[in-house]
Design an enzyme around this catalytic site. Structure first.
Site, PDB file in Angstrom:
ATOM      1  N   ARG A 170       0.838  -1.196   0.000  1.00 39.35           N
ATOM      2  CA  ARG A 170       0.000   0.000   0.000  1.00 39.35           C
ATOM      3  C   ARG A 170       0.879   1.253   0.000  1.00 39.35           C
ATOM      4  NH1 ARG A 170      -3.215  -1.632   5.428  1.00 39.35           N
ATOM      5  NH2 ARG A 170      -4.222  -3.583   4.731  1.00 39.35           N
ATOM      6  N   HIS A 186       2.663  -3.023   5.312  1.00 39.47           N
ATOM      7  CA  HIS A 186       2.158  -2.926   3.939  1.00 39.47           C
ATOM      8  C   HIS A 186       2.847  -1.782   3.200  1.00 39.47           C
ATOM      9  CE1 HIS A 186      -1.123  -5.857   4.268  1.00 39.47           C
ATOM     10  NE2 HIS A 186      -1.360  -5.367   5.481  1.00 39.47           N
ATOM     11  N   ASP A 193      -1.897  -9.715   3.819  1.00 37.53           N
ATOM     12  CA  ASP A 193      -3.061 -10.194   4.569  1.00 37.53           C
ATOM     13  C   ASP A 193      -3.649 -11.404   3.862  1.00 37.53           C
ATOM     14  OD1 ASP A 193      -2.679  -8.100   6.289  1.00 37.53           O
ATOM     15  OD2 ASP A 193      -4.366  -6.906   5.541  1.00 37.53           O
ATOM     16  N   TYR A 221      -6.271 -10.519  17.939  1.00 39.57           N
ATOM     17  CA  TYR A 221      -5.546  -9.260  17.929  1.00 39.57           C
ATOM     18  C   TYR A 221      -6.465  -8.199  17.323  1.00 39.57           C
ATOM     19  CZ  TYR A 221      -1.816  -5.836  17.217  1.00 39.57           C
ATOM     20  OH  TYR A 221      -1.042  -4.709  17.257  1.00 39.57           O
ATOM     21  N   HIS A 224      -8.017  -7.875  13.590  1.00 44.27           N
ATOM     22  CA  HIS A 224      -7.526  -8.979  12.770  1.00 44.27           C
ATOM     23  C   HIS A 224      -8.328 -10.268  12.936  1.00 44.27           C
ATOM     24  CE1 HIS A 224      -4.174  -6.196  12.546  1.00 44.27           C
ATOM     25  NE2 HIS A 224      -3.677  -6.890  11.552  1.00 44.27           N
ATOM     26  N   ASP A 226     -10.726 -11.155  11.039  1.00 45.06           N
ATOM     27  CA  ASP A 226     -11.191 -11.656   9.747  1.00 45.06           C
ATOM     28  C   ASP A 226     -10.050 -11.935   8.772  1.00 45.06           C
ATOM     29  OD1 ASP A 226     -10.422  -9.049   9.313  1.00 45.06           O
ATOM     30  OD2 ASP A 226     -12.208  -8.499   8.146  1.00 45.06           O
ATOM     31  N   HIS A 227      -8.806 -11.845   9.249  1.00 45.24           N
ATOM     32  CA  HIS A 227      -7.669 -12.146   8.378  1.00 45.24           C
ATOM     33  C   HIS A 227      -6.421 -12.395   9.216  1.00 45.24           C
ATOM     34  CE1 HIS A 227      -7.013  -7.820   9.114  1.00 45.24           C
ATOM     35  NE2 HIS A 227      -5.724  -8.046   8.804  1.00 45.24           N
ATOM     36  N   HIS A 229      -2.385 -11.412   9.179  1.00 48.43           N
ATOM     37  CA  HIS A 229      -1.387 -10.524   8.597  1.00 48.43           C
ATOM     38  C   HIS A 229      -0.005 -11.124   8.849  1.00 48.43           C
ATOM     39  CE1 HIS A 229       0.857  -6.759   7.834  1.00 48.43           C
ATOM     40  NE2 HIS A 229       1.531  -7.067   8.932  1.00 48.43           N
TER      41      HIS A 229
END
Length: 246
Positions: A170, A186, A193, A221, A224, A226-227, A229
């Protein structure tokens, strides 16, 4: 077409050696594609750019809670990583990088040096120039390449089932737009992710500990759930409390 022929040749040579037949190589190793060709066998004590290129591709095999330095020096850590790579693919696990190891790497890489199951586009949904982050565009792209090889190792360890990448590099503007942390990895190109898919998030977070990721954030955490990292942070920080990863 050339790339496919090269991979087919590499696979054929591996099949012959696995079947107990000896393949006598003459000259330099066959070039599988336009990415990179090793012109000598490598072993502990050697150094050079060819060693660093090997380290990039075995960066996902440093062992539990370890990270392989990409310094171009073939030391004990590189030897151990090569052994783990060889074991993972059923090769002779001697820690020496020769024809079998190189041919397997040729079969695993695309023409742009990315591993076959990941791409630069997949790790950059922000902008194709790789600019605007915390490091130069070239560094961000190089960092992403290393992360992809680590992901390739993770994918293979989990049965060669797909990994779903939901975010990669990003720029500052992209990071701000999604509410990313101001110091997010990122921005450096090495943060990735992963969403759930064939594997649960906890399976991903637990297995990632073996593949050179110094930063692992997952369920439990903040932000986080839903994913997962994963990244290459300067200091180790793992936190996925729901999964028992810390």
């Amino acid at each position: 077409m050339v790339r496919r022929i090269g991979r087919t040749l590499a696979a054929f040579l591996l099949a012959l050696t696995a079947g107990g037949l000896t393949v006598v190589a003459t000259g330099t190793p066959a070039q599988a594609d336009g990415c990179y060709t090793w012109n000598r066998n490598l072993s502990q004590g050697m150094s050079g750019e060819d060693v660093r290129q090997l380290q990039i591709r075995v960066a996902g095999y440093p062992g539990y809670n370890a990270e392989l330095s990409l310094d171009g020096s073939y030391g004990p850590a590189t030897t151990a990583a090569v052994k783990r790579f060889q074991q993972a693919y059923g090769l002779t696990a001697d820690g020496l990088a020769g024809a079998q190891t190189f041919n397997k790497l040729y079969a695993l890489q695309d023409n742009d040096c990315t591993p076959v199951n990941f791409s630069y586009a997949e790790l950059n949904g922000c902008n194709s120039t790789w600019s605007g982050g915390a490091v130069s565009a070239g560094t961000a792209k190089a960092n992403a390449l290393v992360s992809m090889w680590k992901l390739q190792a993770l994918r293979h360890a989990l049965g060669d089932q797909s990994l779903r990448v939901t975010s990669g590099f990003r720029s500052y503007s992209c990071n701000s737009a999604v509410g990313g942390a101001s110091n997010s990895r990122h921005l450096y190109g090495d943060g990735v992710d992963l969403g759930s898919g064939p594997h649960s998030l906890c399976t991903l977070a637990k297995q990632a500990r073996y593949h050179g990721f110094t930063q692992i954030l997952g369920p439990g955490y903040v932000g986080h759930n839903d994913h997962v990292h994963v990244a290459d942070s300067p200091s180790r920080f793992w936190s996925a409390p729901t999964c028992g990863v810390s």
